[in-house]
Design a protein around this motif. Structure first.
Motif, PDB file in Angstrom:
ATOM      1  N   SER A 133       0.831  -1.195   0.000  1.00 53.35           N
ATOM      2  CA  SER A 133       0.000   0.000   0.000  1.00 53.35           C
ATOM      3  C   SER A 133       0.873   1.256   0.000  1.00 53.35           C
ATOM      4  CB  SER A 133      -0.914   0.008   1.227  1.00 53.35           C
ATOM      5  OG  SER A 133      -1.694   1.174   1.278  1.00 53.35           O
ATOM      6  N   GLY A 134       0.555   2.204  -0.867  1.00 53.35           N
ATOM      7  CA  GLY A 134       1.329   3.426  -0.962  1.00 53.35           C
ATOM      8  C   GLY A 134       2.466   3.355  -1.955  1.00 53.35           C
ATOM      9  N   LYS A 135       2.678   2.177  -2.545  1.00 55.52           N
ATOM     10  CA  LYS A 135       3.752   2.017  -3.518  1.00 55.52           C
ATOM     11  C   LYS A 135       3.169   1.825  -4.915  1.00 55.52           C
ATOM     12  CE  LYS A 135       7.168   0.226  -0.291  1.00 55.52           C
ATOM     13  NZ  LYS A 135       8.225  -0.775  -0.037  1.00 55.52           N
TER      14      LYS A 135
END
Length: 244
Positions: free
Chosen positions: A200-202
């Protein structure tokens, strides 16, 4: 009877319980339109935080379909990102239309937020509260991932959260998208957010460097968003060409 009700409410409190996490501080007050009583509602961001704590390997899949004067979003909640597309915890659909007096509110992102909130509530993330998920008088996420207010009307002018009027829209034509500078397909694919909660967030580009096998899974088995799968396939094909 009172004791039985208290016991039932206590049992509901244990649904999706996570050690050390209490969602209550994340809840916000809203006024019931009929009784004017103050009640608590858990916003979508609170639901999502709770879901990722409970299912760190989970997945939230959303599809959006443009319709006449609105967007229709369908969200599915999965306990694990490897689950087949038909093995989901809950599913929900929501629609949102363009608000001519609030052009910064994206109906597409608004519909996505509403569908995710309903699906998470159906999966048990928010049953402890009077309401959970999206509301017309709360922030709506725009397409640039910022927060804009969906309205400042008084509670009496707003539909009941989750009520029948939540899917009604003003009959206004959809705004014409502004012309955009062409973007390199590979560059766009590399910057696509990874749908696996572990990353998540990548972006898919980050996952290519950190875990190529996960990228292959997104390209071949992920069914939550065809655009994301296509982006992963493009990156895989490009990588194979460069290594040949």
């Amino acid at each position: 009877m009172k004791d039985e009700k208290q016991a039932a409410l206590a049992a509901i409190q244990q649904i999706n319980a996570v050690d050390g996490f209490d969602p209550s501080p994340l809840a916000v007050e809203y006024a019931d339109l009929n009784t004017h009583e103050k009640r608590l509602r858990l916003p979508v961001m609170g639901q999502l935080a709770w879901f990722w704590l409970k299912h760190p390997e989970g997945r939230v899949a959303v599809t959006v379909t443009p319709a006449k004067e609105c967007f229709i979003a369908t969200a599915r909640i999965y306990a694990n990102y490897t689950n087949p597309s038909d093995q989901y915890l809950a599913e929900a659909t929501a629609s949102r239309g363009y608000l001519p007096d609030k052009p910064t509110v994206s109906p597409r992102e608004w519909a996505q937020t509403a569908a995710i909130g309903r699906a998470l509530q159906y999966a048990g993330f928010g049953l402890q509260f009077a309401a959970a998920g999206d509301a017309f008088d709360m922030p709506a996420v725009d397409e640039l991932s910022g927060i804009v207010w969906s309205g400042e009307e008084s509670p009496q002018d707003l539909p009941e959260p989750g009520g029948a009027s939540a899917n009604m829209h003003m009959t206004m034509p959809m705004p014409t998208p502004a012309a955009q500078t062409p973007v390199d397909p590979l560059e766009k694919a590399m910057s696509t957010p990874c749908p696996i909660s572990k990353y998540s967030g990548k972006t898919l580009g980050d996952v290519l460097r950190e875990d190529p096998k996960a990228l292959v899974w997104v390209a071949n088995k992920f069914q939550g968003d065809p655009e994301i799968s296509a982006a992963a396939k493009l990156i895989c094909e490009q990588s194979m060409e460069e290594s040949a």
